[in-house]
Design a protein around this motif. Sequence first.
Motif, PDB file in Angstrom:
ATOM      1  N   LYS A   1      34.994  41.456  24.631  1.00  0.00           N
ATOM      2  CA  LYS A   1      34.260  40.784  23.634  1.00  0.00           C
ATOM      3  C   LYS A   1      33.021  40.096  24.234  1.00  0.00           C
ATOM      4  O   LYS A   1      31.839  39.987  23.798  1.00  0.00           O
ATOM      5  CB  LYS A   1      35.294  39.602  23.037  1.00  0.00           C
TER       6      LYS A   1
ATOM      7  N   HIS B   1      30.528  42.731  24.435  1.00  0.00           N
ATOM      8  CA  HIS B   1      30.257  43.162  23.006  1.00  0.00           C
ATOM      9  C   HIS B   1      30.459  42.215  21.917  1.00  0.00           C
ATOM     10  O   HIS B   1      31.406  42.263  21.217  1.00  0.00           O
ATOM     11  CB  HIS B   1      31.038  44.339  22.686  1.00  0.00           C
TER      12      HIS B   1
ATOM     13  N   TRP C   1      29.362  41.225  19.119  1.00  0.00           N
ATOM     14  CA  TRP C   1      29.352  41.564  17.736  1.00  0.00           C
ATOM     15  C   TRP C   1      30.884  42.578  17.419  1.00  0.00           C
ATOM     16  O   TRP C   1      30.772  42.975  16.179  1.00  0.00           O
ATOM     17  CB  TRP C   1      28.117  42.145  17.220  1.00  0.00           C
ATOM     18  N   ALA C   2      31.313  42.791  18.426  1.00  0.00           N
ATOM     19  CA  ALA C   2      32.571  43.841  17.844  1.00  0.00           C
ATOM     20  C   ALA C   2      33.634  43.288  17.284  1.00  0.00           C
ATOM     21  O   ALA C   2      34.069  41.939  17.477  1.00  0.00           O
ATOM     22  CB  ALA C   2      32.984  44.382  19.220  1.00  0.00           C
ATOM     23  N   ALA C   3      34.261  43.785  16.216  1.00  0.00           N
ATOM     24  CA  ALA C   3      35.271  43.268  15.506  1.00  0.00           C
ATOM     25  C   ALA C   3      36.399  43.684  15.919  1.00  0.00           C
ATOM     26  O   ALA C   3      36.615  44.376  17.200  1.00  0.00           O
ATOM     27  CB  ALA C   3      35.267  44.313  14.111  1.00  0.00           C
TER      28      ALA C   3
ATOM     29  N   SER D   1      39.317  45.172  15.547  1.00  0.00           N
ATOM     30  CA  SER D   1      39.715  46.597  15.770  1.00  0.00           C
ATOM     31  C   SER D   1      38.969  47.445  16.749  1.00  0.00           C
ATOM     32  O   SER D   1      39.497  48.242  17.343  1.00  0.00           O
ATOM     33  CB  SER D   1      39.603  47.185  14.127  1.00  0.00           C
ATOM     34  N   GLN D   2      37.544  47.147  16.886  1.00  0.00           N
ATOM     35  CA  GLN D   2      36.736  47.512  17.746  1.00  0.00           C
ATOM     36  C   GLN D   2      37.104  47.556  19.093  1.00  0.00           C
ATOM     37  O   GLN D   2      37.119  48.280  20.046  1.00  0.00           O
ATOM     38  CB  GLN D   2      35.257  47.545  17.418  1.00  0.00           C
ATOM     39  N   ILE D   3      37.466  45.906  19.459  1.00  0.00           N
ATOM     40  CA  ILE D   3      38.069  45.715  20.761  1.00  0.00           C
ATOM     41  C   ILE D   3      39.384  46.074  21.078  1.00  0.00           C
ATOM     42  O   ILE D   3      39.540  47.138  22.256  1.00  0.00           O
ATOM     43  CB  ILE D   3      38.008  44.061  20.701  1.00  0.00           C
ATOM     44  N   GLN D   4      40.129  46.601  20.190  1.00  0.00           N
ATOM     45  CA  GLN D   4      41.497  47.228  20.350  1.00  0.00           C
ATOM     46  C   GLN D   4      41.351  48.548  20.688  1.00  0.00           C
ATOM     47  O   GLN D   4      41.782  49.197  21.660  1.00  0.00           O
ATOM     48  CB  GLN D   4      42.411  46.985  19.186  1.00  0.00           C
ATOM     49  N   ALA D   5      40.150  49.265  19.930  1.00  0.00           N
ATOM     50  CA  ALA D   5      40.082  50.818  20.100  1.00  0.00           C
ATOM     51  C   ALA D   5      39.554  50.901  21.600  1.00  0.00           C
ATOM     52  O   ALA D   5      39.595  51.955  22.347  1.00  0.00           O
ATOM     53  CB  ALA D   5      39.093  51.180  19.199  1.00  0.00           C
ATOM     54  N   MET D   6      38.636  49.831  22.160  1.00  0.00           N
ATOM     55  CA  MET D   6      37.952  50.092  23.320  1.00  0.00           C
ATOM     56  C   MET D   6      39.019  49.825  24.515  1.00  0.00           C
ATOM     57  O   MET D   6      39.181  50.637  25.457  1.00  0.00           O
ATOM     58  CB  MET D   6      36.903  49.064  23.375  1.00  0.00           C
TER      59      MET D   6
END
Length: 514
Positions: free
Chosen positions: A451, A454, A456-458, A460-465
């Motif tokens: 975070k 990134h 601005w990452a949501a 769900s995007q952090i989880q995907a990363m």
Amino acid sequence: MAHLGHGRRRALAVPVGLALTASLAFLPSVAASAAPLGNTAESATASKAATTGPKLSYVANLTAYGTAKQAKKAIEQAGGTVVKAYDEIGVVVAHSQNPDFAKQLRTQRNLFVSVGATRTAPLSTVQTTEEGTTQKLSAEDAAKAAAQAEPGQEPLESNQWDLRAIKADQAHKINDGSPDVTVGVIDTGVDDTHPDLAANFSKGQSANCVGGVADTTEGAWRPYADGSDHGTHVAGTIAAARNGIGVSGVAPGVKVAAIKVSEPTSSLFYTEAVVCGFMFAAEKGIEVTNNSYYVDPWNYTCKNDDDQKALVEALSRATKYAERKGVLNVASAGNSNHDLAAASIEDATSPNDTVPVPRTFDPKVCLDLPTQLPGVVTVSATGDKGFKSYYSSYGLGVVDVAAPGGDKWQVPATPDANGRVLSTVPGGGYGYKQGTSMAGPHVAGVAALLKSAHPWAAPSQIQAMLKAQATKTACPEKIYDGTGNLIDATTCQTKWGQTGYYGAGVVDALKAVK
């Protein structure tokens, strides 16, 4: 919050020397302009509701058309009082001594989706639960670690095998994380006066949520005087500062906040407090929460039970609301060595606030909360050798990622030769714990680093990363059992590049900062 197994621990830490053994759809927020509902015969006569039973706490989940005003009237007519109404998610916390309180409210189906007691013991009942002994760092081991610390390391970092297992030590040479990111420790409270935590502690994002209402008065978030060191240990793993004192956290540059949700003397985590915790985190701009516990009194909360399904619904609404507000929720998988993807699980420890009743259930129907709620990152534990920890629960398609949680049978080549996780404890000290409680904060720390990189990452995007960057880990041939014997790892399954033991793999802090 340290539970002695999935049923007798109040948090997911394994005591030294002991072996441990889909949600309902979210309904929209209530609308203040919804048409008023007519009184049912039940509610019309409920003003004379009995108040002779034990005083219990309840959650009442409104329909899309119900209003808090209508709920308050119905609750009072049924012999209850409103403690807190979360209008944003249509959840009301109430108290009542009417034995038929929930049953009466359930008859008003246009107003309530579900209503249930959050516990089986009266509010005044005091329970005592052994958390398990934290092994304190000895002066001798501290001296050994300091003597072997390399330039740039914290004094006790040579004992932190867990940081090296996820390359956090290498990540620190690039980026420690941003102070604009806060991890909320929903737990037993945090000692913010600890010299390794004070610099990174966020008082303005901390509270005591016990009972369902956030108390932000100075120090309310600290552990009880006779209480658990669990939350302080978790906080140190996440964000102990790199300040030349003690240990280092996974993300030593981010902020950490305390949201206390455990009951006094018992370290029980009830639904109303946990809902408050998620709502508080959402409203205070916290980016990541760590949840190293299960919601009491049920190790697994069943959607086919009238009371328990209300708890699932309330918690589901709270976690989904937090996620929509930008919060990534991380939770520990449990210390029962259960396969959460199995056809059935046996549990003889619930409810744990009164008399347990043995039961066998489908883990798709009876959920480990908040671990198995949609959007929550589920974490299993590993030891120094990379094997699944002997106590860690697992499950193909349930576990998202793995992280170091410690295992006394997997002994590292550190100065202390201790396979548990070393971190902060109240009073300025340091101690060792093992459990999926210790694995979760490693993932929360890596999520905070992501975070930071990134912003601005949501969620769900952090989880995907987290999953994409995890070190792929195949099923091992052998694992340790609770007595230290190596046994065949026959319970590990593989599908679509994931395993039941490790999910997508072991999290990687170095990749998070690159």
